[in-house]
Design a protein around this motif. Sequence first.
Motif, PDB file in Angstrom:
ATOM      1  N   ILE A  30      44.003 -10.199 -38.108  1.00 54.08           N
ATOM      2  CA  ILE A  30      43.610 -11.995 -38.436  1.00 54.08           C
ATOM      3  C   ILE A  30      42.627 -12.815 -37.507  1.00 54.08           C
ATOM      4  O   ILE A  30      41.578 -13.324 -37.494  1.00 54.08           O
ATOM      5  CB  ILE A  30      44.909 -12.408 -38.312  1.00 54.08           C
ATOM      6  N   THR A  31      43.029 -11.212 -35.549  1.00 52.86           N
ATOM      7  CA  THR A  31      41.965 -11.824 -35.008  1.00 52.86           C
ATOM      8  C   THR A  31      40.018 -11.077 -35.090  1.00 52.86           C
ATOM      9  O   THR A  31      39.627 -11.770 -35.278  1.00 52.86           O
ATOM     10  CB  THR A  31      42.018 -11.791 -33.422  1.00 52.86           C
ATOM     11  N   ALA A  32      40.459  -9.891 -35.511  1.00 52.43           N
ATOM     12  CA  ALA A  32      39.655  -9.798 -36.202  1.00 52.43           C
ATOM     13  C   ALA A  32      38.523  -9.776 -37.624  1.00 52.43           C
ATOM     14  O   ALA A  32      37.237  -9.923 -37.423  1.00 52.43           O
ATOM     15  CB  ALA A  32      39.627  -7.783 -36.245  1.00 52.43           C
ATOM     16  N   LEU A  33      39.495 -10.462 -38.078  1.00 54.77           N
ATOM     17  CA  LEU A  33      39.016 -11.203 -39.336  1.00 54.77           C
ATOM     18  C   LEU A  33      38.300 -12.501 -39.151  1.00 54.77           C
ATOM     19  O   LEU A  33      36.572 -12.466 -38.992  1.00 54.77           O
ATOM     20  CB  LEU A  33      40.094 -10.990 -40.176  1.00 54.77           C
ATOM     21  N   PHE A  34      38.548 -13.230 -37.693  1.00 60.09           N
ATOM     22  CA  PHE A  34      38.168 -14.288 -37.448  1.00 60.09           C
ATOM     23  C   PHE A  34      36.631 -13.801 -36.837  1.00 60.09           C
ATOM     24  O   PHE A  34      35.045 -14.982 -37.108  1.00 60.09           O
ATOM     25  CB  PHE A  34      38.861 -15.491 -36.712  1.00 60.09           C
ATOM     26  N   ILE A  35      36.716 -12.687 -36.052  1.00 59.25           N
ATOM     27  CA  ILE A  35      35.077 -12.303 -34.667  1.00 59.25           C
ATOM     28  C   ILE A  35      34.205 -11.666 -36.338  1.00 59.25           C
ATOM     29  O   ILE A  35      33.493 -11.998 -36.130  1.00 59.25           O
ATOM     30  CB  ILE A  35      35.589 -11.345 -33.426  1.00 59.25           C
ATOM     31  N   ALA A  36      34.492 -10.984 -37.418  1.00 61.55           N
ATOM     32  CA  ALA A  36      33.236 -11.174 -38.509  1.00 61.55           C
ATOM     33  C   ALA A  36      33.064 -11.706 -38.953  1.00 61.55           C
ATOM     34  O   ALA A  36      31.628 -11.273 -39.614  1.00 61.55           O
ATOM     35  CB  ALA A  36      34.755  -9.753 -39.645  1.00 61.55           C
ATOM     36  N   ASP A  45      25.482 -16.569 -32.134  1.00 60.17           N
ATOM     37  CA  ASP A  45      26.799 -17.317 -31.941  1.00 60.17           C
ATOM     38  C   ASP A  45      28.350 -16.457 -32.426  1.00 60.17           C
ATOM     39  O   ASP A  45      28.742 -18.392 -33.138  1.00 60.17           O
ATOM     40  CB  ASP A  45      26.564 -18.504 -31.054  1.00 60.17           C
ATOM     41  N   PRO A  46      28.459 -15.001 -32.200  1.00 56.60           N
ATOM     42  CA  PRO A  46      29.839 -14.929 -33.140  1.00 56.60           C
ATOM     43  C   PRO A  46      31.276 -15.705 -32.551  1.00 56.60           C
ATOM     44  O   PRO A  46      31.627 -16.281 -33.405  1.00 56.60           O
ATOM     45  CB  PRO A  46      29.621 -13.832 -33.395  1.00 56.60           C
ATOM     46  N   LEU A  47      31.345 -16.164 -31.346  1.00 56.02           N
ATOM     47  CA  LEU A  47      32.495 -16.754 -30.442  1.00 56.02           C
ATOM     48  C   LEU A  47      32.536 -18.096 -30.746  1.00 56.02           C
ATOM     49  O   LEU A  47      33.315 -19.164 -29.450  1.00 56.02           O
ATOM     50  CB  LEU A  47      33.147 -16.128 -29.728  1.00 56.02           C
ATOM     51  N   PHE A  48      31.511 -19.213 -31.247  1.00 52.11           N
ATOM     52  CA  PHE A  48      31.169 -19.913 -31.197  1.00 52.11           C
ATOM     53  C   PHE A  48      31.391 -20.968 -29.821  1.00 52.11           C
ATOM     54  O   PHE A  48      31.931 -22.413 -28.780  1.00 52.11           O
ATOM     55  CB  PHE A  48      32.085 -21.087 -31.946  1.00 52.11           C
ATOM     56  N   ILE A  49      30.383 -20.136 -28.375  1.00 48.77           N
ATOM     57  CA  ILE A  49      30.792 -20.377 -26.529  1.00 48.77           C
ATOM     58  C   ILE A  49      29.919 -21.495 -27.248  1.00 48.77           C
ATOM     59  O   ILE A  49      30.131 -22.294 -25.912  1.00 48.77           O
ATOM     60  CB  ILE A  49      30.152 -19.375 -26.157  1.00 48.77           C
ATOM     61  N   SER A  50      28.958 -21.444 -27.392  1.00 48.30           N
ATOM     62  CA  SER A  50      28.150 -23.411 -27.325  1.00 48.30           C
ATOM     63  C   SER A  50      28.724 -24.730 -27.941  1.00 48.30           C
ATOM     64  O   SER A  50      28.007 -25.467 -27.617  1.00 48.30           O
ATOM     65  CB  SER A  50      26.236 -22.237 -27.550  1.00 48.30           C
ATOM     66  N   ASP A  51      29.529 -24.342 -28.148  1.00 53.25           N
ATOM     67  CA  ASP A  51      29.802 -25.231 -29.944  1.00 53.25           C
ATOM     68  C   ASP A  51      30.912 -26.529 -28.782  1.00 53.25           C
ATOM     69  O   ASP A  51      31.406 -25.575 -27.381  1.00 53.25           O
ATOM     70  CB  ASP A  51      31.016 -25.076 -31.028  1.00 53.25           C
TER      71      ASP A  51
END
Length: 445
Positions: A30-36, A45-51
């Motif tokens: 699930i974690t890998a799927l969210f990152i993908a 910005d795949p991890l939405f750090i700037s949000d």
Amino acid sequence: MMKTPDVYSDPALASKQSPIWLKWFETIAITALFIALGFWNRPDDPLFISDIFPWPALVTLLAGLRYGFFMALVSSTVILVTAGLLLRAELLPGDQLPYVWGLGVMAIGLLAGEFRDYWDRRIEKLVAANQYRHTRLEEFTRNFYLLKVSHDRLEQQLAGSSSSLREALRRLYSEISHAQGQGLNRETGELIMRLMVRYGQLQIAAIYAVEEDQLSDTPLTSIGNFQSIETDDPLLTHALQEQTLVSVHTEYRDNRDELKTKLLLALPLIDSTGVMIGMIAVEAMPFFSFQPKTLRLLAILAGHMADMIQEQTKIQEQSASEWRQFKFQLARVMSDAQNHELPGSLVHLSFKDATDATRVIERMQKMRRGLDVIACPPETSETQVAILMPLTDELGCAAYLQRLADDIRQQTGQSLEALTRIRQQPISGTTDITQWLERIRKESA
């Protein structure tokens, strides 16, 4: 019948059935799927750090709710490690990882996992308590049905004779003493029949008078649809010859095929001197009453009934009626001890002072039990007293004397041994209690 639900059918307890490899696989997948999905949706910005909101926290929240604190920590660690690697590879905006973002992702997942573990522990305790109560309920149900079956069997065995032998004899003496006329007549026969029906549950029976070992042609009284029987009935003939109770499953058990009778039981009315005055012929009674215990009770009652009827035919002087009643009861207790092995006790008290005798006899009369007979010998009525205690063994006699001694000490302040000489004798089938009593009377005179 309701089926007990499986305690593990609740979704909250499904994790207990999940193997450990499935927990790791689902959490990492699930974690890998969210990152993908992040790389596919926002490559810059795949991890939405700037949000404003740390969206990867949803993955740790799902892992925490699904498998608890530890898997939430694993999911958070995977996201943070992935963020560090992407930041070093310059695939994320900025030159360093925001600590507030990382704390938010980890805190949300760990809090959800902790609460999930807390409620899981509470559910485990409730499940354990429920299993314990369910086990105890099964034990209680099993014991309840065992007790119910035992109670039903006991109720069948004691149906119609719920009272003890002592209570039955008390009722017998109180009722038969009011009968009118002399000897075995219709009134006394009906009284005997009522008592036999009460304690033996007789359904079809009759009472015949016996004179010179011959049955009368017609019964004095009957119950149910009783048909006249032949006087040469083998069951009646055997009972007349043996002068004892005869039933089809005792003496005639071995030659039942040769027994041509419609009776179940022949019960003679024999007094303590061996005189037969009547015969009770029983044609039908409940199966659970037709057993040795009930037949023994009926035989004992029949003997007492015969004695009571014979006693009413004897005319004695009024002054000696108390002692006559005592000797009459003594003969019956001796007969019961010999024929039925029933216990009995006789106590003789001799006094030096007539005043002490009067005081002690008064206390004895107040303490007298239902079947006890207290009488003074006619020749020494002021200084001697005898008490007959039917259905009382040596232990019961000792307990009675102890209660009497305590009562005398409380009333007079003196011990019973200081006022009288006590002699007691258990009554058995091998003891000549009459000679013992006469010898004690002469010694104490």
